[in-house]
Design an enzyme around this catalytic site. Structure first.
Site, mmCIF file in Angstrom:
data_model
loop_
_atom_site.group_PDB
_atom_site.id
_atom_site.type_symbol
_atom_site.label_atom_id
_atom_site.label_comp_id
_atom_site.label_asym_id
_atom_site.label_seq_id
_atom_site.Cartn_x
_atom_site.Cartn_y
_atom_site.Cartn_z
ATOM 1 N N GLN A 64 0.845 -1.193 0.000
ATOM 2 C CA GLN A 64 0.000 0.000 0.000
ATOM 3 C C GLN A 64 0.879 1.241 0.000
ATOM 4 O OE1 GLN A 64 -0.778 1.331 3.779
ATOM 5 N NE2 GLN A 64 -0.896 3.211 2.603
ATOM 6 N N CYS A 65 0.435 2.297 -0.710
ATOM 7 C CA CYS A 65 1.143 3.577 -0.708
ATOM 8 C C CYS A 65 0.106 4.694 -0.712
ATOM 9 C CB CYS A 65 2.115 3.671 -1.888
ATOM 10 S SG CYS A 65 1.312 3.721 -3.502
ATOM 11 N N GLY A 66 0.465 5.827 -1.282
ATOM 12 C CA GLY A 66 -0.460 6.953 -1.322
ATOM 13 C C GLY A 66 -1.481 6.867 -2.437
ATOM 14 N N GLY A 68 -1.079 4.194 -5.211
ATOM 15 C CA GLY A 68 -1.036 2.905 -5.888
ATOM 16 C C GLY A 68 0.170 2.722 -6.788
ATOM 17 N N ILE A 93 -3.826 4.814 -0.145
ATOM 18 C CA ILE A 93 -4.565 5.321 1.014
ATOM 19 C C ILE A 93 -5.575 6.391 0.586
ATOM 20 C CG2 ILE A 93 -2.961 7.124 1.742
ATOM 21 C CD1 ILE A 93 -3.455 6.110 4.669
#
Length: 119
Positions: A64-66, A68, A93
């Site tokens: 997971q990141c900010g 994708g 997120i």
């Protein structure tokens, strides 16, 4: 190019609640400190070492990141180096918050930690 490794926020939320996944946040420490998903482990892409990700045969690794983008890079590097199947949170997120799912964040106005619910 969506595929079975692009998971929706609701799928990740349900799998996290059920203990079916290990969620690995590949954002940087400052991003993680400002806003994170309960239960996520931090392993920044800038220092990412695929073999250091804790694998568990009973749980799938989900990155997971900010947005994708970085999680997709981590996913591809992880699978190429370890041969272990994994997935990522499509939309990061940002999509998680848009879906109204719980996270912990710092209120920029007050500096206080806000926890809008656990799973």
């Amino acid at each position: 190019m969506a595929d079975e490794r692009d998971l929706s926020p609701n799928t990740v939320f349900e799998d996290l609640k059920a203990g079916r996944i290990i969620l690995v946040d590949v954002r940087e420490p400052a991003e993680f400190a400002n806003q994170r998903i309960h239960g996520a482990l931090l392993n920044p892409l800038s220092t990412f070492e695929p073999k250091a990700v804790p694998t568990d045969s009973a749980r799938r690794i989900v990155f997971q990141c900010g947005s994708g983008k970085r999680s997709r890079q981590a996913l591809e590097a992880f699978m190429a180096e370890t041969g272990v199947d994994a997935a990522h949170l499509a939309g990061g997120i940002g999509a998680w918050k848009q879906a109204g799912l719980p996270c912990v964040q710092i209120n920029p106005a007050t500096g206080q930690v806000e926890d809008n619910g656990r799973y």
